[in-house]
Structures are given as C-alpha cells and as structure tokens.
Write an enzyme that holds these catalytic residues in place. Structure first.
Site, PDB file in Angstrom:
ATOM      1  N   VAL A 176      -4.088  10.635  -8.746  1.00 49.90           N
ATOM      2  CA  VAL A 176      -3.292  10.260  -7.672  1.00 49.90           C
ATOM      3  C   VAL A 176      -3.314   8.761  -7.273  1.00 49.90           C
ATOM      4  CG1 VAL A 176      -2.721  10.524  -5.287  1.00 49.90           C
ATOM      5  CG2 VAL A 176      -3.537  12.451  -6.614  1.00 49.90           C
ATOM      6  N   ALA A 311      -7.731  12.424   3.380  1.00 50.20           N
ATOM      7  CA  ALA A 311      -7.874  12.095   4.929  1.00 50.20           C
ATOM      8  C   ALA A 311      -7.703  13.121   5.687  1.00 50.20           C
ATOM      9  CB  ALA A 311      -6.921  10.751   5.157  1.00 50.20           C
ATOM     10  N   HIS A 436      21.422  21.847   9.164  1.00 50.13           N
ATOM     11  CA  HIS A 436      22.398  21.354   7.932  1.00 50.13           C
ATOM     12  C   HIS A 436      22.673  19.956   8.490  1.00 50.13           C
ATOM     13  CE1 HIS A 436      24.736  21.319   4.311  1.00 50.13           C
ATOM     14  NE2 HIS A 436      25.905  21.204   5.422  1.00 50.13           N
TER      15      HIS A 436
HETATM   16  P1  FAD Z   1     -13.988   7.052   4.831  1.00 57.60           P
HETATM   17  O1  FAD Z   1     -12.521   6.960   4.930  1.00 57.60           O
HETATM   18  O2  FAD Z   1     -14.036   6.476   3.499  1.00 57.60           O
HETATM   19  O3  FAD Z   1     -14.732   6.326   6.009  1.00 57.60           O
HETATM   20  C1  FAD Z   1     -16.031   6.249   6.029  1.00 57.60           C
HETATM   21  C2  FAD Z   1     -16.309   4.709   6.706  1.00 57.60           C
HETATM   22  O4  FAD Z   1     -17.653   4.938   6.807  1.00 57.60           O
HETATM   23  C3  FAD Z   1     -16.037   3.666   6.276  1.00 57.60           C
HETATM   24  O5  FAD Z   1     -15.504   2.848   7.116  1.00 57.60           O
HETATM   25  C4  FAD Z   1     -17.310   3.028   5.814  1.00 57.60           C
HETATM   26  O6  FAD Z   1     -17.219   1.439   6.158  1.00 57.60           O
HETATM   27  C5  FAD Z   1     -18.421   3.553   6.842  1.00 57.60           C
HETATM   28  N1  FAD Z   1     -19.757   3.692   6.470  1.00 57.60           N
HETATM   29  C6  FAD Z   1     -20.109   3.976   5.316  1.00 57.60           C
HETATM   30  N2  FAD Z   1     -21.469   3.983   5.531  1.00 57.60           N
HETATM   31  C7  FAD Z   1     -21.870   3.726   6.780  1.00 57.60           C
HETATM   32  C8  FAD Z   1     -22.955   3.328   7.374  1.00 57.60           C
HETATM   33  N3  FAD Z   1     -24.588   3.582   6.567  1.00 57.60           N
HETATM   34  N4  FAD Z   1     -23.007   2.787   8.837  1.00 57.60           N
HETATM   35  C9  FAD Z   1     -21.923   2.723   9.312  1.00 57.60           C
HETATM   36  N5  FAD Z   1     -20.516   2.828   8.566  1.00 57.60           N
HETATM   37  C10 FAD Z   1     -20.661   3.320   7.354  1.00 57.60           C
HETATM   38  N6  FAD Z   1      -5.821  10.346   1.348  1.00 57.60           N
HETATM   39  C11 FAD Z   1      -4.809  11.171   1.816  1.00 57.60           C
HETATM   40  O7  FAD Z   1      -4.976  11.937   2.535  1.00 57.60           O
HETATM   41  N7  FAD Z   1      -3.574  10.534   1.591  1.00 57.60           N
HETATM   42  C12 FAD Z   1      -3.366   9.508   0.988  1.00 57.60           C
HETATM   43  O8  FAD Z   1      -2.320   9.042   0.621  1.00 57.60           O
HETATM   44  C13 FAD Z   1      -4.518   8.682   0.503  1.00 57.60           C
HETATM   45  N8  FAD Z   1      -4.050   7.449  -0.292  1.00 57.60           N
HETATM   46  C14 FAD Z   1      -5.550   6.954  -0.633  1.00 57.60           C
HETATM   47  C15 FAD Z   1      -5.238   5.893  -1.623  1.00 57.60           C
HETATM   48  C16 FAD Z   1      -6.228   5.161  -1.900  1.00 57.60           C
HETATM   49  C17 FAD Z   1      -5.979   3.811  -2.820  1.00 57.60           C
HETATM   50  C18 FAD Z   1      -7.565   5.432  -1.725  1.00 57.60           C
HETATM   51  C19 FAD Z   1      -8.813   4.798  -2.488  1.00 57.60           C
HETATM   52  C20 FAD Z   1      -7.799   6.641  -0.941  1.00 57.60           C
HETATM   53  C21 FAD Z   1      -6.642   7.437  -0.687  1.00 57.60           C
HETATM   54  N9  FAD Z   1      -6.778   8.559   0.130  1.00 57.60           N
HETATM   55  C22 FAD Z   1      -5.846   9.116   0.900  1.00 57.60           C
HETATM   56  C23 FAD Z   1      -8.207   9.152   0.460  1.00 57.60           C
HETATM   57  C24 FAD Z   1      -8.612   8.791   1.961  1.00 57.60           C
HETATM   58  O9  FAD Z   1      -8.691   7.541   2.176  1.00 57.60           O
HETATM   59  C25 FAD Z   1      -9.872   9.540   1.939  1.00 57.60           C
HETATM   60  O10 FAD Z   1     -10.152  10.767   1.742  1.00 57.60           O
HETATM   61  C26 FAD Z   1     -10.365   9.365   3.412  1.00 57.60           C
HETATM   62  O11 FAD Z   1     -10.470   7.923   3.899  1.00 57.60           O
HETATM   63  C27 FAD Z   1     -11.778   9.923   3.774  1.00 57.60           C
HETATM   64  O12 FAD Z   1     -12.154   9.876   4.964  1.00 57.60           O
HETATM   65  P2  FAD Z   1     -13.535   9.891   5.388  1.00 57.60           P
HETATM   66  O13 FAD Z   1     -13.564   9.610   7.027  1.00 57.60           O
HETATM   67  O14 FAD Z   1     -14.394  10.958   4.759  1.00 57.60           O
HETATM   68  O15 FAD Z   1     -14.303   8.521   4.656  1.00 57.60           O
END
Ligand code: FAD
Length: 850
Positions: A176, A311, A436
């Site tokens: 993707v 996300a 529609h």
């Molecule tokens: P993350 O969003 O990765 O958040 C984790 C956070 O934890 C980060 O901010 C990080 O800094 C913080 N962190 C890590 N370790 C520590 C620590 N030890 N102490 C404090 N903070 C920490 N998904 C969709 O559903 N739709 C989309 O259109 C889509 N487009 C994408 C496009 C790209 C280019 C990429 C790379 C990803 C995309 N995704 C998309 C995937 C989506 O971004 C992730 O699935 C989602 O962000 C995951 O959420 P999360 O909360 O698990 O982790």
C-alpha cells in the site's frame, strides 16, 4: 515529574491517544507519554501527510483536464514546495487538535521516551510514573532489508520531506505505501517503476481491482514489474540504477530516487519490554485475545502487536483494551469487517472476504458488479473508471465482502463495512433508499446485480438466481452452490434430526492419570481446551446477535463458567441424563449438541434443537439425553427427580445430572427435590453452578449459608465444593462423585464455584459488581488458567492457542451464517409434536441410546 495514574499509555499514535481519551471518558486518571509528536506515525509520517499530498496531485490532474469542464487555465503547473507547505500545515493543525483533545479530556501528557521499569512503573527520562494498568502503543517503524545499496534508497519518512519531485522514481515493494507514492508521483509526471517480488502488487486486494488499477497506472507511463527480485542499488553516472531479475532474466532501471517500501515492523526499541515480562515474538508484542500481554497489568495495541497495521484498527484496539481494563465490557477484537483502503488514483477499498478467499473457505458465493461508468454521479464528477464488486453468501445472500475501485472508494466502503459487520444481506442493502445522484447508489446496484436485478445495467440473464442450484453459475458469473439451509425444503428439515458436533474423545475412565499434563493425554487435554474456546466464542457472538435482535426473549450467557461446564459434563457417560436450566447453550455444546442447531434454536429457526419452538431457554436433544430448561430458576429440579425415579424403576445404571444456578437453591422446590431424592435413594447428582450472583445479589447476601454445598447437609447428603475455574479439578472430582452415585444409587451434591463474566442476562447492565471484583476473577479466567498449564507443560504454545481462536472464530461465524440462512418454522406446523400422541410419528424424539 512523577505521578500515580490508573492508566499510563506509552505512545501517542492513533492507538495510544484514542485509548487515553477513552480511558479518561471512563473515569480513569490517565497519562500518555510520547517521545516525538502527538498523533504518531499516522498524523506525522503516514496517513495524513500522504493524503494531503495525494489531494494536491489529484487536483493537479483534474486541473490539467479542466478544459472539458469549462475550466480554462493556461500553463497549469505543479508547485511541489507549496504542496509540501500545505501538507505540513494540515499535519500541524491535526497534531495541535490531538494535544487539545487530550488536555480537554484531562489526560496528562508527558514528552519523552518511556521504559517499563518494574510492575506498574513507567520510567520517562529518570522520572517515574505509576500506573495500575499500562498500555503499550509504540507503533511500528520502517522495515529494512539487507539489500546491497540500501543506503542509497529513501524510506517513506524521507520521501515525504523531498525538496522536489523526482524525475524518475523506482519503488521497491508494491504494498500500500509503495503504491500510494507510485500513484502520486506518476500523476505528477515522474517516470515511475514499481518492482514487486510477488505475482501481484497490492497482494491483499482482489485481483480484478488490481488489474484495473495497473491499467490506469500504465496509462500514466508507469511500469510495474511483478515476480521481480531486486538484487542491488548502485550509483551510475550521477544517478541510481536498480538491478533486478524477473523469472531468472536480469533487468535494470535508472532512477533519481529509489523508495524502499518493504513494509513496517513493530517498534519496541528502548522499552525494555522483555525485562518487564512482556513476551515478544519476532519483534511484536504478544497479546491474548483481550489484548493483555504476558505481564500483569500490561496491555498492548496497534502496530506493535502486528496483525492488521492500520490506524483505525489501532484506535479500535485502544478502545477494546481500555474497556477491558475498566471492566466495562469483555471485548475481544473482531476484525472480520475491518476496512482496508488504498488512496491511489483511482482509489481502492475493500472489506470482508474476497471472491477467491470465500471459495477457498468452501463458501458458495454469488457476485455482483456495477461499473461507475453507469453511475450518474460518477459521470458528473468525470470519474467513471472502476467498479463496485460485492461477494455474498449464495444461500443466505449475506454480504461477505465488498471491493471497490474508483472515485471515493475509501468513503464508499463505510456502508459496506457496516453491512458486513452486521451480517446484512444484499436484499437489505437494496431495500435501503439511496440518495440520487450519489456514488453509494453503485453499491446498491452491485447488490441488485448479484441477485440478477440490477436496474442501471443489463442483467446477463433475467430472473432471480436459484440459490439451491447445486454448483451452478449466477447470472453475473459467480459460482452458486447448495446453500447452508434450503428454504424450499422445509418439510424435509422438519424431520431431519439435529446433527451433533464432537466433544473431545473422553477416556473410558476419568482418573488422575488421564488428566496428567503429559504427551499421552495431549489430544484429550487440547480437545477440552478447544471445547472451552468454542463455547466462549459462541457465547460472545450470541450476545452480539441478541443485540442485533436476531435472538428473541432472554439470553443468558455462561462466559467464565467454561471449566465448570466442560469439566462437569465430560464426567458423564453417554447414557447419563442432563437436566439443566436456562444458562445452557454452553451445556448443550459441551454435551455434543451441534452448535449450529443451538444457534438456530436461539434464532427461533426450524433447524434448531427444538425446531425453533424453545427459543433461548429450552434446548432439548433427546438423543444426547440433554433435557434443557423446562422452567426458570429451579423449575426443573423436580423433573430431575422424576427422571431419577424412572432410571431406578427400570433398574438402569444411568445417573441423572441436574445442573442449576445458585439462585435455584433458595426455592422450595430445591429442598423438596433434595429431600425426595435422599429419602428414596435416587441416582441424582445435584450440580450447582455457583457463579456467585443470583441475578444482582451476591450469593452470601441472598442465602442463609454462604457455602451452598452445606445446604445438602440438611438432607444428610454427601456434598463437596470444587474450584469451578479449574478444569481438571472439576472433571476429576465430578467424575468421582458421579461414579459413586452410579454404584450405590445415592444422591450427592457438588457446588462448583466459578464466576460469570457477564451480567445475569444480555440485557443486564451489570452495575452491581465492582470493577475490582470483576478484575479479580478476570485474572482467574478458566481458559487462560488452563492455557498456562498447557504452555508450562510444553503441550501447546501461544501460536497454537492463536490458531485455535481463529478456528473457533471461523466455526462460530459458520454457525451464525447457518442459523441466519435457516428457514423459520412454518406457522401451520406450530402445534405439531406438542402433544404426546404425536410422538409416535417422530421416532427420533424417542431415540434411545445404546
Ligand atoms: P504509531 O502511530 O506508530 O504511534 C506510536 C507512537 O509511539 C509514535 O508516535 C512513537 O513516537 C511513540 N513511541 C514509540 N516508542 C515510544 C516510547 N518508548 N516512549 C514514548 N513514545 C514512544 N493507516 C491507515 O489506516 N490509513 C492510511 O492511510 C495509512 N497510511 C499510511 C501511510 C504511510 C506512509 C505509513 C508509514 C503508514 C500508514 N498507515 C495508514 C499506517 C498507520 O500510520 C499505522 O497503522 C498507525 O499509525 C499505527 O498506530 P499506532 O498507534 O499503533 O502507532
């Protein structure tokens, strides 16, 4: 900086910040720690910046083609720097928005890198936060592969920061992320080449959609090489060269930038998770089906646990985990209707099963397609490429999946997701009035097309497809085979005996030896574990079906009582009789009654155990000697005495096993039944499932004696109390008592102490129990406890348990589909088989075993 909280969330992505906000909503004192910017990958480097840039490229494409719409603009150009600036301002606005929401929601935010530093402690740069519960939501990072020249490539974080659009872009990886960038830069005029190792880009997308998408990309001058393995990236004449091989033949492509987009990996760097007892498996945090990790009070959600790394899935898991922590609900994530979107041009979105996937699962499907070229709204937008495809169960018409390529596919998928999640049928979709002219009309037309009734395209064949036609083809080309329940076959179904599922093969005699956690007993032990999981999943889904009004009347679940139910019932021989009451779906399944027949009965369908007459409270299977609830709260105890009289009179060696709840022990019929059984020495084992609450009152407040088994002493009856959360103890001790009664025909009494995890019935808001109370017993979950035993003795591992959960999930899905597709009882048959004389015509009702 230090503080004590109910919940500490690590990571401020869409998983973490949503979890924190939900926790605060539920009244928990909540903290969130983020080392970078609030919003995580999604807001800062993922979903949002990519979509902001894609919007710019889409607008550019439209403006270039504007003349036909009357838009006259000379020298339409693209200002990459301006697009980048707008992208950054959208990101900034959303990050600020999340910060504001957290503040307004009274969530305390900390900036810094968090580390697990002992039970309930999170260290942030030397400061300590104490949390009763901790949620790991640290997300994922870009995956790296050992590719020669990888240092010459850029990743998805870096491509977002480019100062100019590359003239030539090579993309390694057709997932993707790779394809979104490929589509965007191709639209901006870059020469794009995609190199994908698999036979198809966007491997998880329906092949029909990928073909349409690839054609579009080719029209922009892009090249896609599938089955192509990249061997190296090298510098050549001031630019880059990517070498690859396709089916053994070498190839090379020149590029100014090479995007390495080979996936993402869970991120736990610096967390010291394993030191804190959190098990990792190939980098991902291992969680159970409630999202709890292997460390007490530590939960994990989102990308860091692997699975569907999106996300909205992370946010959904965040809510599930928090509601589990709060004891507000017993949430097991259900992913079957998680939508998947690709924001390419044209957009792609899908939900549920694909055609191929459904067929691989052995489901006969019918397919409906509708092209956007036939949709009025698509024409007005000037975006007629693509189509909607629906996949439905051939028998029931239930929508199993939807696959869309075309304008606003990522918005259109919402209606299909709602339908798949709630088990709606094609007919229910087409009976809904669609505005529609709108794009959603195309989903309605696809649903009609699957039934041979499309209005705005010609149907290939007139008339309805015949769902009963075995192995036939639907007018739209999808295969149709015999449905799960044949609506035209009511008469036959009436006389078809209920099928039985198979409980684990039980050893001829239960003793400590056959229950030892050894390899010899593995099959039996794992069989019991599976049976408990099946019952639990069945009950969870029954609750959902009740809330969808598929099940009428009352619905009493026995979630939490699985060890008591399975252990108690497996202690019986095939010729013993079970008299039980209304909390009995699990009892029936443990006895080997086909779960399909049980669910169909709950749905009030003809294929149910009592042909839909009993509903949720009267399950009967004479062949299995399973006598379901005849009356509420102990009404069946005198009937068990009657059954025991019959056994004694016939000089048989069968035991009557009478199961009831703690509330039943407070009524007169209980005492009279025990008295009579004792006086006449009847072969009954009274089995009290004490789940500690008679409706909303704790047992000790409703009963003269807190220990129910002592009530049997009044009748000079041998009685014992057992740990009903411990499967092996229940089975062993129940078996000992049952065999004694078989021998001497003297009644005995067992109190099995367990805990129901849900309210008294599905409609009970369950407000009378404290969160601590629920938490205490949740920790003693009988299934988890047994899994620990199996794991510690090396008989099974987490992977095995995961597979079992997936298997039973699929099985229960089939069960629901079967019940849904089954015919209603025929009203003219309503009084059939109600009176004794008519039984002569129903030999299966009189079926005697052995
Ligand atoms: P993350 O969003 O990765 O958040 C984790 C956070 O934890 C980060 O901010 C990080 O800094 C913080 N962190 C890590 N370790 C520590 C620590 N030890 N102490 C404090 N903070 C920490 N998904 C969709 O559903 N739709 C989309 O259109 C889509 N487009 C994408 C496009 C790209 C280019 C990429 C790379 C990803 C995309 N995704 C998309 C995937 C989506 O971004 C992730 O699935 C989602 O962000 C995951 O959420 P999360 O909360 O698990 O982790």
């Amino acid at each position: 900086m230090a503080g004590s909280f109910d919940v500490v969330v690590i990571g401020g992505g869409p998983g973490g910040y949503v979890a924190a906000l939900r926790a605060a909503q539920l009244g928990a004192k909540t903290a969130i720690v983020e080392k970078d910017r609030m919003g995580g990958t999604c807001l800062v480097r993922g979903c949002i910046p990519t979509k902001a840039l894609l919007q710019s490229s889409e607008l550019y494409t439209m403006a270039k083609d504007g003349a036909a719409f009357g838009l006259v603009a000379d020298n339409v150009g693209f200002d990459w720097a301006a697009a980048q600036k707008r992208k950054s301002s959208v990101v900034d606005q959303l990050v600020k928005g999340v910060e504001g929401l957290l503040k307004a929601g009274s969530v305390t935010s900390y900036r810094g890198s968090a580390r697990l530093a002992g039970k309930g402690v999170v260290d942030v740069g030397g400061d300590q936060l104490h949390g009763k519960d901790i949620i790991i939501a640290t997300g994922s990072a870009v995956a790296r592969i050992p590719l020669p020249g990888a240092d010459l490539t850029i990743d998805s974080d870096q491509i977002l920061e480019l100062k100019e659009a590359p003239r030539r872009l090579a993309v390694i990886g057709g997932g993707v992320v790779g394809m979104e960038f490929a589509a965007m830069f191709a639209a901006l005029g870059s020469k794009v080449t995609v190199l994908e190792m698999l036979p198809q880009v966007l491997a998880m997308v329906d092949a029909d959609l990928v073909t349409a998408y690839s054609k579009h990309l080719a029209s922009l001058g892009a090249e896609i090489h599938t089955n192509s393995k990249v061997s190296e990236v090298v510098k050549q004449n001031g630019s880059l060269l990517v070498r690859f091989s396709t089916g053994g033949e070498g190839g090379a492509v020149g590029a100014d930038q090479v995007l390495l987009a080979v996936g993402r990996v869970p991120y736990t760097q610096g967390l010291e998770a394993e030191k804190a007892g959190v098990k990792l498996e190939r980098g991902r945090v291992v969680v159970d089906d409630h999202l709890h990790t292997t460390a007490d009070g530590v939960w994990a959600i989102g990308d860091v646990i692997g699975g569907i790394m999106l996300a909205h899935v992370a946010s959904y898991e965040g809510v599930c985990a928090v509601e589990n922590i709060a004891g507000h609900a017993n949430r097991v994530p259900d992913y079957h209707a998680a939508p998947n979107c690709v924001y390419t041009d044209p957009e792609i979105a899908h939900v549920g099963l694909g055609e191929k996937e459904a067929k691989e699962k052995g489901i006969a499907v019918k397919i409906g397609r509708f092209p956007f070229a036939a949709a009025g709204r698509a024409l007005t937008l000037g975006q007629t490429e693509g189509f909607v495809k629906v996949v439905a169960d051939a028998g029931s018409g239930q929508l199993l999946g939807a696959h869309i390529i075309g304008p606003r596919a990522t918005d259109l998928i919402a209606e299909a997701a709602l339908a798949v999640q709630n088990g709606l049928t094609l007919e229910q979709i087409d009976l809904t009035i669609h505005a529609h002219p709108t794009l959603p009309e195309s989903l309605m037309e696809a649903a009609l097309a699957a039934q041979g009734r499309a209005i705005h395209i010609a149907n290939r064949k007139s008339g309805l497809p015949n769902p009963a036609a075995s192995g036939g083809t639907s007018p739209q080309g999808g295969e149709v085979s015999t449905p799960t329940a044949n609506m035209q076959n009511r008469g036959e179904k009436m006389s078809a005996p209920v099928k039985s599922s198979s409980p684990p093969p039980t050893p001829s005699a239960i003793n400590p030896k056959v229950l030892e956690l050894t390899k010899n007993n593995r099959e039996f032990l794992l069989g019991m574990h599976r049976q408990m999981q099946l019952i639990r999943r069945f009950e969870e889904r029954a609750q959902e079906q009740y809330t969808k009004a598929k099940i009428g009347g009352y619905c009493h679940l026995n979630i939490g009582e699985e060890a008591t139910v399975v252990g108690g019932i497996l202690a019986l021989k095939a010729n013993d009789w079970i008299f039980t009451s209304y909390r009995e779906h699990g009892h029936a399944i443990a006895r080997g009654v086909d779960p399909k027949a049980v669910m169909a009965e709950l749905f009030g369908k003809e294929t149910g155990t009592s042909h839909g007459r009993g509903g949720s409270m009267h399950l009967v299977d004479y062949g299995r000697r399973f006598m379901g609830g005849y009356g509420i709260v102990g009404g069946h105890l005198p009937l068990a005495v009657g059954g025991a009289w019959a056994v004694k009179y016939r000089k048989q060696k069968d035991v009557i096993f009478c199961m009831f709840g703690d509330g039943a022990t407070n009524i007169g019929a209980f005492h009279e039944s025990l008295n009579m059984a004792k006086v006449f020495e009847l072969p009954v084992v009274w089995f009290c499932v004490n789940n500690r609450y008679g409706m909303g009152t704790p047992v000790e407040k409703a009963s003269a004696v807190a220990d129910i088994y002592k009530k049997a002493c009044a009748y000079d009856m041998e009685s014992i109390q057992i740990d009903g959360m411990n499967l092996r103890e229940v089975l062993l001790r129940t078996s000992e008592i049952v065999e004694k009664t078989r021998k001497d025909s003297v009644p005995r009494f067992i109190e099995s102490l367990c805990y129901r995890f849900r309210g008294h019935s599905v409609v009970d808001p369950d407000k009378y129990r404290s969160a601590e109370d629920k938490e205490k017993y949740r920790k003693a979950d009988p299934i988890v406890a047994f899994e620990h035993e199996l794991e510690e003795s090396g008989l099974a591992d987490e992977e095995y348990f995961k597979n079992v959960r997936q298997e039973v999930d699929a099985e229960v899905r089939d069960v629901i589909e079967f019940a849904d597709a089954s015919p209603d009882p025929n009203p003219s048959d309503l009084y059939k088989y109600t009176y004794a004389g008519q039984w002569d015509n129903r030999p299966e009702l009189r079926a005697e075993r052995v």
